[in-house]
Design an enzyme around this catalytic site. Structure first.
Site, short mmCIF file in Angstrom:
data_model
loop_
_atom_site.label_atom_id
_atom_site.label_comp_id
_atom_site.label_asym_id
_atom_site.label_seq_id
_atom_site.Cartn_x
_atom_site.Cartn_y
_atom_site.Cartn_z
N CYS A 17 2.37 1.78 -4.71
CA CYS A 17 2.24 0.25 -4.67
C CYS A 17 1.87 -0.74 -5.81
CB CYS A 17 1.26 -0.13 -3.48
SG CYS A 17 -0.46 0.91 -3.50
N TYR A 20 0.77 -1.13 0.10
CA TYR A 20 -0.18 0.03 -0.13
C TYR A 20 0.69 1.29 0.06
CZ TYR A 20 0.93 0.95 4.85
OH TYR A 20 1.29 0.99 6.32
N CYS A 21 0.21 2.50 -0.55
CA CYS A 21 0.84 3.69 -0.29
C CYS A 21 0.00 4.63 -0.26
CB CYS A 21 1.62 4.09 -1.63
SG CYS A 21 0.78 3.70 -3.14
N THR A 22 0.22 5.98 -0.70
CA THR A 22 -0.74 7.22 -0.14
C THR A 22 -2.07 6.92 -1.12
OG1 THR A 22 1.12 8.59 0.36
CG2 THR A 22 -1.08 9.56 -0.07
N ILE A 29 -4.26 4.44 0.77
CA ILE A 29 -4.65 5.00 2.13
C ILE A 29 -6.09 6.02 2.01
CG2 ILE A 29 -4.23 6.32 4.27
CD1 ILE A 29 -1.01 5.61 3.63
#
Length: 340
Positions: free
Chosen positions: A204, A197-199, A226
């Site tokens: 990701c 995952y990432c922002t 996120i």
């Protein structure tokens, strides 16, 4: 019309402060083949400029990466114009979770070699072979299995203020370094379920393709990152497994996801997750600073910077001439420890 900004930053910030309209902060990306990035960039600039949009957008042969602020009354027009681009038709728009409308003050669209710097030069690497999406509900279900590996593909200063429960940090200052590090760190987990995952999803998604490229079997990536996870979890009244604040790359420097404060002031150690940049123009270090230390150090990261910042501007400018450029605007752990 000019296809770039000609007004000073100070004037633009002043105009933004006086605005009475409501703005919406949006992020989106798409990996797609763009034959002429410069022509695409110029056309996009004209469209967004007419809609009074601000933001930072990167365009490359591999696609587009955008974070923008749009006046609320132009939002539907913006969406219509965006969806007129074939490879952007119906694209998911990540709406900011915690938005004050002051995320950007100018429109910048730049042509880059890649929309996210990855250091990949392997001609056999193919973004088409990427991991499977998981939405908020699927993420919660899959992450409940203790055998599932959750990997944070953001930088250390992002991870520090907020991350998912049980997530593994890939301790690096750059995404290009994280990719091979993640492969090495997870070498004995090639058959496990791995969620990256990432922002907002862009890093990701590429990371999931990179892991599959290196022989991993069951790789997932969080759809919309996120931001989308939080919005959907709230809409569906799901438990939110992210704790703390989500770092964002605009003037907000973060959006509150949960009330937990999981980091501390870099100067006094008090619970704090407020990022700021050192006000010394020869430093601008990104660090975490509580209100008490901001007052004590006048917004500086150290007594040394505080001393310099108190000097007349002419003397500060003279000192900056001797500063190694690599030390300016550096977010790395090494640089922060030096300042401390």
């Amino acid at each position: 019309m000019a296809l770039h900004n000609r007004v000073s930053a100070a004037e633009l910030k002043k105009r933004l402060a006086l605005e009475t309209i409501k703005r919406v902060t949006i992020s989106f990306y798409q990996y797609a083949k763009i034959e002429d990035p410069q022509a695409f960039r110029d056309e996009l600039y004209e469209t967004l400029f007419k809609l009074d949009a601000f933001g930072r957008i990167y365009v490359a042969h591999e696609g587009i990466n955008a974070q923008i602020s749009v006046p609320e009354h132009h939002f539907e027009t913006f969406k219509t114009k965006l969806y007129e681009v074939p490879f952007l038709n119906g694209i998911r728009l990540n709406i900011a979770v915690d938005d004050d409308g002051k995320s950007f003050f100018v429109l910048k669209i730049k042509v880059r070699d890649k929309i996210v710097a990855d250091g990949i030069d392997d001609p056999t690497f193919d973004m088409a072979n990427k991991g499977r999406y998981v939405d908020a509900r699927a993420f919660n279900e899959l992450s409940a299995d203790p055998e599932t590996v959750i990997v944070d593909m953001r930088n250390h200063y992002e991870f520090e203020v907020g991350h998912f429960e049980g997530a593994i940090e890939v301790p690096s200052d750059t995404f290009r370094d994280q990719l091979p590090m993640a492969v090495d760190m997870l070498a004995d987990k090639k058959d496990k379920n791995i969620i990256m995952y990432c922002t907002g999803g862009i890093r990701c998604e590429k990371a999931s393709a990179y892991m599959l490229h290196h022989g991993f079997k069951n790789v997932f990536h969080l759809e919309g990152g996120i931001i989308e996870y939080t919005n959907k979890a709230r809409e569906q009244e799901l438990p939110i497994k992210f704790k703390g604040k989500n770092f964002v790359f605009d003037d907000r420097l973060g959006e509150r996801i949960t009330d937990e404060i999981i980091s501390e002031c870099h100067q006094c150690g008090a619970p704090c997750d407020t990022h700021t940049n050192c006000v010394n123009d020869g430093c601008h270090l990104l660090f975490i600073q509580c209100a008490a230390c901001a007052e004590k150090y006048n917004g500086c990261c150290s007594e040394a910077c505080q001393t310099v910042h108190a000097l007349p501007e002419e003397e500060q400018a003279a000192l900056r001439k001797g500063v190694e450029k690599g030390l300016m605007f550096n977010k790395s752990r090494r640089r922060r420890k030096t300042a401390e």
